[in-house]
Design an enzyme around this catalytic site. Sequence first.
Site, PDB file in Angstrom:
ATOM      1  N   TYR A  13      31.691  17.812  99.334  1.00 30.50           N
ATOM      2  CA  TYR A  13      30.527  18.177 100.102  1.00 30.50           C
ATOM      3  C   TYR A  13      30.716  18.459 101.491  1.00 30.50           C
ATOM      4  O   TYR A  13      29.692  19.008 102.172  1.00 30.50           O
ATOM      5  CB  TYR A  13      29.259  17.284 100.140  1.00 30.50           C
ATOM      6  CG  TYR A  13      28.614  16.987  98.618  1.00 30.50           C
ATOM      7  CD1 TYR A  13      28.211  18.116  97.759  1.00 30.50           C
ATOM      8  CD2 TYR A  13      28.918  15.730  97.917  1.00 30.50           C
ATOM      9  CE1 TYR A  13      27.772  17.838  96.890  1.00 30.50           C
ATOM     10  CE2 TYR A  13      28.498  15.562  96.829  1.00 30.50           C
ATOM     11  CZ  TYR A  13      27.991  16.604  96.051  1.00 30.50           C
ATOM     12  OH  TYR A  13      27.366  16.497  94.739  1.00 30.50           O
ATOM     13  N   HIS A  17      23.496  25.346  96.930  1.00 34.22           N
ATOM     14  CA  HIS A  17      24.190  24.140  96.614  1.00 34.22           C
ATOM     15  C   HIS A  17      25.314  24.280  97.553  1.00 34.22           C
ATOM     16  O   HIS A  17      25.827  25.226  97.851  1.00 34.22           O
ATOM     17  CB  HIS A  17      24.560  23.903  95.344  1.00 34.22           C
ATOM     18  CG  HIS A  17      23.426  23.694  94.426  1.00 34.22           C
ATOM     19  ND1 HIS A  17      22.678  22.437  94.077  1.00 34.22           N
ATOM     20  CD2 HIS A  17      22.797  24.840  93.459  1.00 34.22           C
ATOM     21  CE1 HIS A  17      21.576  22.726  93.303  1.00 34.22           C
ATOM     22  NE2 HIS A  17      21.536  24.150  92.944  1.00 34.22           N
ATOM     23  N   LEU A  18      25.671  23.057  98.066  1.00 33.65           N
ATOM     24  CA  LEU A  18      26.955  23.026  98.999  1.00 33.65           C
ATOM     25  C   LEU A  18      28.326  23.296  98.161  1.00 33.65           C
ATOM     26  O   LEU A  18      29.154  24.228  98.280  1.00 33.65           O
ATOM     27  CB  LEU A  18      27.174  21.774  99.461  1.00 33.65           C
ATOM     28  CG  LEU A  18      25.993  21.346 100.542  1.00 33.65           C
ATOM     29  CD1 LEU A  18      25.881  19.737 100.810  1.00 33.65           C
ATOM     30  CD2 LEU A  18      26.580  22.047 102.131  1.00 33.65           C
ATOM     31  N   SER A  19      28.227  22.759  96.838  1.00 32.76           N
ATOM     32  CA  SER A  19      29.428  22.695  95.955  1.00 32.76           C
ATOM     33  C   SER A  19      29.026  23.720  94.933  1.00 32.76           C
ATOM     34  O   SER A  19      27.990  24.415  94.728  1.00 32.76           O
ATOM     35  CB  SER A  19      29.583  21.300  95.158  1.00 32.76           C
ATOM     36  OG  SER A  19      28.699  21.112  94.475  1.00 32.76           O
ATOM     37  N   ASN A  36      17.703  22.702  98.812  1.00 32.68           N
ATOM     38  CA  ASN A  36      18.777  22.068  97.985  1.00 32.68           C
ATOM     39  C   ASN A  36      18.187  20.985  97.174  1.00 32.68           C
ATOM     40  O   ASN A  36      17.983  19.935  97.988  1.00 32.68           O
ATOM     41  CB  ASN A  36      20.051  21.723  99.041  1.00 32.68           C
ATOM     42  CG  ASN A  36      21.157  21.119  98.133  1.00 32.68           C
ATOM     43  OD1 ASN A  36      20.899  20.771  96.697  1.00 32.68           O
ATOM     44  ND2 ASN A  36      22.393  20.959  98.710  1.00 32.68           N
ATOM     45  N   HIS A  66      18.947  19.189  88.140  1.00 32.83           N
ATOM     46  CA  HIS A  66      19.491  19.118  86.933  1.00 32.83           C
ATOM     47  C   HIS A  66      18.522  18.095  86.100  1.00 32.83           C
ATOM     48  O   HIS A  66      18.651  17.805  84.981  1.00 32.83           O
ATOM     49  CB  HIS A  66      20.713  18.564  86.747  1.00 32.83           C
ATOM     50  CG  HIS A  66      21.792  18.999  87.937  1.00 32.83           C
ATOM     51  ND1 HIS A  66      22.207  20.344  87.880  1.00 32.83           N
ATOM     52  CD2 HIS A  66      22.290  18.351  88.952  1.00 32.83           C
ATOM     53  CE1 HIS A  66      22.814  20.452  88.996  1.00 32.83           C
ATOM     54  NE2 HIS A  66      22.894  19.250  89.833  1.00 32.83           N
ATOM     55  N   ARG A  84      31.809  22.241  88.114  1.00 27.10           N
ATOM     56  CA  ARG A  84      31.953  20.552  88.084  1.00 27.10           C
ATOM     57  C   ARG A  84      31.697  20.258  86.782  1.00 27.10           C
ATOM     58  O   ARG A  84      31.483  21.027  85.588  1.00 27.10           O
ATOM     59  CB  ARG A  84      30.900  19.987  89.101  1.00 27.10           C
ATOM     60  CG  ARG A  84      31.568  20.679  90.514  1.00 27.10           C
ATOM     61  CD  ARG A  84      30.630  20.105  91.764  1.00 27.10           C
ATOM     62  NE  ARG A  84      30.495  18.639  91.739  1.00 27.10           N
ATOM     63  CZ  ARG A  84      29.667  17.876  92.523  1.00 27.10           C
ATOM     64  NH1 ARG A  84      28.873  18.486  93.153  1.00 27.10           N
ATOM     65  NH2 ARG A  84      29.764  16.416  92.398  1.00 27.10           N
ATOM     66  N   ALA A 141      20.531  16.296  92.824  1.00 22.47           N
ATOM     67  CA  ALA A 141      20.612  15.842  91.453  1.00 22.47           C
ATOM     68  C   ALA A 141      19.287  16.034  90.818  1.00 22.47           C
ATOM     69  O   ALA A 141      19.228  16.522  89.533  1.00 22.47           O
ATOM     70  CB  ALA A 141      20.986  14.425  91.560  1.00 22.47           C
ATOM     71  N   ARG A 151      29.305  11.423 102.549  1.00 22.36           N
ATOM     72  CA  ARG A 151      29.492  11.307 101.283  1.00 22.36           C
ATOM     73  C   ARG A 151      30.528  12.287 100.481  1.00 22.36           C
ATOM     74  O   ARG A 151      30.190  13.450 100.904  1.00 22.36           O
ATOM     75  CB  ARG A 151      27.905  11.872 100.788  1.00 22.36           C
ATOM     76  CG  ARG A 151      27.514  11.884  99.351  1.00 22.36           C
ATOM     77  CD  ARG A 151      26.512  12.742  98.902  1.00 22.36           C
ATOM     78  NE  ARG A 151      26.235  12.838  97.518  1.00 22.36           N
ATOM     79  CZ  ARG A 151      25.539  13.720  96.938  1.00 22.36           C
ATOM     80  NH1 ARG A 151      24.702  14.577  97.632  1.00 22.36           N
ATOM     81  NH2 ARG A 151      25.390  13.865  95.652  1.00 22.36           N
ATOM     82  N   ASP A 184       7.791  22.745  88.147  1.00 19.05           N
ATOM     83  CA  ASP A 184       6.419  23.209  88.076  1.00 19.05           C
ATOM     84  C   ASP A 184       5.685  23.054  89.395  1.00 19.05           C
ATOM     85  O   ASP A 184       4.885  24.096  89.503  1.00 19.05           O
ATOM     86  CB  ASP A 184       5.781  22.055  87.224  1.00 19.05           C
ATOM     87  CG  ASP A 184       6.089  22.039  85.972  1.00 19.05           C
ATOM     88  OD1 ASP A 184       6.628  23.185  85.314  1.00 19.05           O
ATOM     89  OD2 ASP A 184       5.603  21.248  85.131  1.00 19.05           O
ATOM     90  N   ARG A 218      25.767  19.279  85.417  1.00 19.63           N
ATOM     91  CA  ARG A 218      25.481  20.212  86.791  1.00 19.63           C
ATOM     92  C   ARG A 218      25.201  21.673  86.558  1.00 19.63           C
ATOM     93  O   ARG A 218      24.827  22.332  87.256  1.00 19.63           O
ATOM     94  CB  ARG A 218      26.479  19.910  87.790  1.00 19.63           C
ATOM     95  CG  ARG A 218      26.555  18.577  88.188  1.00 19.63           C
ATOM     96  CD  ARG A 218      27.549  18.364  89.554  1.00 19.63           C
ATOM     97  NE  ARG A 218      28.085  17.103  89.710  1.00 19.63           N
ATOM     98  CZ  ARG A 218      27.246  16.045  90.375  1.00 19.63           C
ATOM     99  NH1 ARG A 218      26.431  16.314  90.834  1.00 19.63           N
ATOM    100  NH2 ARG A 218      27.779  14.743  90.087  1.00 19.63           N
ATOM    101  N   GLU A 249      17.452  28.592  95.908  1.00 16.37           N
ATOM    102  CA  GLU A 249      18.051  27.546  95.662  1.00 16.37           C
ATOM    103  C   GLU A 249      19.518  27.549  96.245  1.00 16.37           C
ATOM    104  O   GLU A 249      20.273  28.390  95.853  1.00 16.37           O
ATOM    105  CB  GLU A 249      17.990  27.015  94.041  1.00 16.37           C
ATOM    106  CG  GLU A 249      18.996  26.020  93.693  1.00 16.37           C
ATOM    107  CD  GLU A 249      18.909  26.065  92.014  1.00 16.37           C
ATOM    108  OE1 GLU A 249      18.204  26.724  91.470  1.00 16.37           O
ATOM    109  OE2 GLU A 249      19.861  25.425  91.630  1.00 16.37           O
ATOM    110  N   PRO A 268      17.598  14.227  97.231  1.00 22.75           N
ATOM    111  CA  PRO A 268      18.261  12.975  97.486  1.00 22.75           C
ATOM    112  C   PRO A 268      19.918  13.037  97.713  1.00 22.75           C
ATOM    113  O   PRO A 268      20.879  13.937  97.230  1.00 22.75           O
ATOM    114  CB  PRO A 268      18.014  12.545  96.158  1.00 22.75           C
ATOM    115  CG  PRO A 268      17.803  13.717  95.043  1.00 22.75           C
ATOM    116  CD  PRO A 268      17.013  14.790  95.905  1.00 22.75           C
ATOM    117  N   ASN A 269      20.115  12.014  98.558  1.00 25.80           N
ATOM    118  CA  ASN A 269      21.572  11.748  98.809  1.00 25.80           C
ATOM    119  C   ASN A 269      22.164  12.710 100.018  1.00 25.80           C
ATOM    120  O   ASN A 269      23.205  12.525 100.432  1.00 25.80           O
ATOM    121  CB  ASN A 269      22.527  11.745  97.803  1.00 25.80           C
ATOM    122  CG  ASN A 269      21.935  10.642  96.681  1.00 25.80           C
ATOM    123  OD1 ASN A 269      21.707   9.476  97.047  1.00 25.80           O
ATOM    124  ND2 ASN A 269      21.732  11.047  95.680  1.00 25.80           N
TER     125      ASN A 269
END
Length: 150
Positions: A25, A102-104, A76, A82, A109, A79, A20, A89, A113, A100, A12-13
């Site tokens: 990001y 993540h950009l950040s 990625n 978390h 943070r 959210a 954003r 599952d 997170r 997995e 998402p996002n």
Amino acid sequence: MDILSILVLHGPNLNLLGTREPDTYGVQTLNDINRLLEAEAQKLAVRLSCLQSNHEGVLVDAIHGAMGQQQGILINPGAYTHTSVALRDAIAAVNLPVVEVHLSNVYKREAFRHHSYIAPVAVGQISGFGADSYLLGLQGLIRYLRQSNS
Ligand code: DQA
């Protein structure tokens, strides 16, 4: 050996990348990132299929759909990292290697997170290198798959 196929999932996002929170990001759009990944995939002779969704169930369906079609998943989860027992599952159920990304750097943070539901069912996690997190993740996943197949 058959050509490797990898599913790339963006949660998402991430469709809003570019505008954003650019300080967190970066300024690259999701299309820019997908193009970078496609170029790397061509170099490494693998096939990619990329999907972004803001909906948990769509991501769960895509993970199920990878069974028998793809050999690994680069994700990625945004959210959902978390919050989502459902994504975790689904990954455990299909039993495909997952990396997995993540950009950040999520560990620098907010405390919420710092926990990932996905990490315990992933081969590994890369966090904090901006768009390069995806490239490093793709390289790691392909190496992992090629080593396990040799
Ligand atoms: C993110 C980190 C998550 O905490 C956040 O919710 C995102 C993006 C990252 O790529 O840095 O949406 O996954």
